[in-house]
Design an enzyme around this catalytic site. Structure first.
Site, short mmCIF file in Angstrom:
data_model
loop_
_atom_site.label_atom_id
_atom_site.label_comp_id
_atom_site.label_asym_id
_atom_site.label_seq_id
_atom_site.Cartn_x
_atom_site.Cartn_y
_atom_site.Cartn_z
NE ARG A 87 -3.75 -2.22 2.45
CZ ARG A 87 -3.50 -3.44 2.94
NH1 ARG A 87 -2.31 -3.68 3.51
NH2 ARG A 87 -4.39 -4.40 2.89
CE LYS A 91 -8.03 -1.16 4.59
NZ LYS A 91 -8.50 -1.14 3.19
CG HIS A 111 -4.41 1.40 -3.60
ND1 HIS A 111 -4.99 0.19 -3.91
CD2 HIS A 111 -4.33 1.43 -2.25
CE1 HIS A 111 -5.27 -0.47 -2.80
NE2 HIS A 111 -4.87 0.26 -1.78
NE ARG A 121 -2.80 -3.13 -1.94
CZ ARG A 121 -2.32 -4.03 -1.09
NH1 ARG A 121 -1.01 -4.13 -0.90
NH2 ARG A 121 -3.13 -4.83 -0.42
CG HIS A 178 -5.98 -8.63 0.56
ND1 HIS A 178 -6.23 -9.08 -0.72
CD2 HIS A 178 -5.74 -7.30 0.44
CE1 HIS A 178 -6.16 -8.07 -1.57
NE2 HIS A 178 -5.86 -6.99 -0.89
CE1 TYR A 193 0.55 -24.19 9.61
CE2 TYR A 193 -1.25 -23.52 8.17
CZ TYR A 193 -0.29 -24.45 8.55
OH TYR A 193 -0.15 -25.61 7.84
#
Length: 389
Positions: free
Chosen positions: A231, A256, A319, A322, A345, A355
């Site tokens: 980002r 974020k 942006h 991405r 995300h 994990y």
């Protein structure tokens, strides 16, 4: 007397119940799990209840201190339920922002909240929180809607609501008038981030960036953004201390999703890091502000650079790197979970977050190097890259 452990471990029941402390203070536990500090008293021969605050925002010690202040007010024939005039909207909002900072909210997130609140302060900043009405808030929001800033108005309403809810939790407001405005604002049109996803367009973009004639720091930042697709706010706040060997380790408070993030650095990304170090190595940030080396690059710098390169606002934005990487990497058949994890995300199952990070890191390392190599191949390709129109 209650202990901190008893308060913390108090569980909701089918019906509301009280846990008494001392001197009339008690904890009122609702079936929803909400816990309020209360004090019953008489004033002018009328029985009243003072809500001191909500746990855990108001601790046991703070509740006891507030009880002492309430009893002191009663001894002077003052109703302790009267809110102090100093509980203005700006006072409570700034206190709430400080709380978010202490909890580690990312710097870009804090900047946006302060920017939104700056629209409200001139109109309601000095107003007592309890006196502000829904129509009054709507007038403030309409001033944003007037020039077509519908998304900003929507976000400001949400921020206002959170300030009022914090005021309720800390016993300086009784209700949230911003909640009454749901559906009263113009719904913003959903806009997708402008991004290039076709190889020819990506090649044109990369070559234009490589030929950027402005600041070297801005050029390096755009090249690094293409390679890492983080980002923009995360890139702008990248510090030298976070670059560790062949990884960029972004702390949770800058992300974020409030989870620490690892960005494997390709050979090409490491080369840019060294180029930036040669001119910015004494600064705090990898890509510092052009005004001060101790400040991060400003929010609009990269988008302004893209406009200078000739890319329109509806073609490419900072942006959009991405979207560009996500689209191409999926078409290159990389594991979707590895792509999503690298995009940082939020995992569907939060318990699996740590994990997943460990599980996909080796694949992400290979993927990031393959992505950098792919961009290099696009630069060298003979496909037509001339922009039209």
């Amino acid at each position: 007397m209650l202990t901190d452990a008893q308060v913390r471990n108090a569980k909701p029941a089918a019906k509301p119940y009280k846990l008494s402390d001392a001197a009339g203070l008690y904890l009122f536990v609702r079936p929803t799990g909400s816990k309020q500090w209360r004090f019953d008293y008489k004033f002018n021969a009328r029985r009243k209840t003072l809500t001191i605050g909500t746990y855990p925002y108001t601790s046991l010690q703070e509740a006891r201190q507030s009880l002492h202040e309430a009893k002191n007010a009663l001894s002077k024939s003052i109703d302790p339920a009267l809110k102090p005039a100093s509980a203005t909207f700006k006072d409570v909002a700034e206190e709430w922002l400080k709380k978010l900072e202490n909890e580690g909210d990312a710097a870009p997130t804090m900047e946006k909240k302060r920017w939104l609140l700056s629209y409200a302060y001139p109109y309601i900043g000095n107003r007592n929180l309890t006196d502000i009405t829904a129509p009054e808030l709507l007038r403030v929001l309409r001033k944003l809607e007037g020039p077509g800033k519908y998304e900003s108005a929507k976000r400001l309403r949400s921020v206002l609501s959170r300030v009022f809810r914090y005021g309720i939790a800390t016993a300086r407001a009784e209700r949230d008038p911003a909640a009454d405005l749901r559906g009263a604002l113009t719904a913003p049109k959903i806009r997708h981030r402008a991004a290039f996803t076709e190889p020819d367009d990506i090649k044109t973009l990369l070559l234009a960036i490589d030929d950027y004639q402005g600041s070297q720091t801005i050029k390096f930042a755009l090249q690094f953004l293409a390679l890492t697709f983080v980002r923009p706010g995360e890139l702008r706040h990248a510090e030298w201390t976070e670059i560790q060997g062949e990884e960029w380790r972004v702390p949770a408070h800058k992300m974020k999703m409030k989870l620490p993030h690892i960005v494997p650095l390709s050979r090409q990304a490491l080369a840019i890091i060294e180029q930036s170090r040669a001119i910015n190595g004494n600064a705090t940030y990898v890509f510092p502000s052009l005004v001060s080396p101790e400040r991060p690059m400003s929010e609009n710098t990269l988008n302004v650079a893209l406009r200078r390169l000739g890319f329109a606002q509806d073609e490419m934005c900072s942006h959009g790197f991405r979207t560009m990487a996500s689209t191409r990497l999926n078409e290159m058949n990389w594991h979707p979970d590895a792509i999503e994890r690298q995009l940082a995300h939020r995992p569907i199952n939060q318990v699996r977050a740590a994990y997943n990070q460990a599980q996909y890191l080796p694949e992400r390392q290979r993927m990031m190097q393959a992505w950098a190599d792919y961009l290099d191949e696009l630069r060298k390709s003979s496909a037509t890259s001339q922009r039209t129109g």
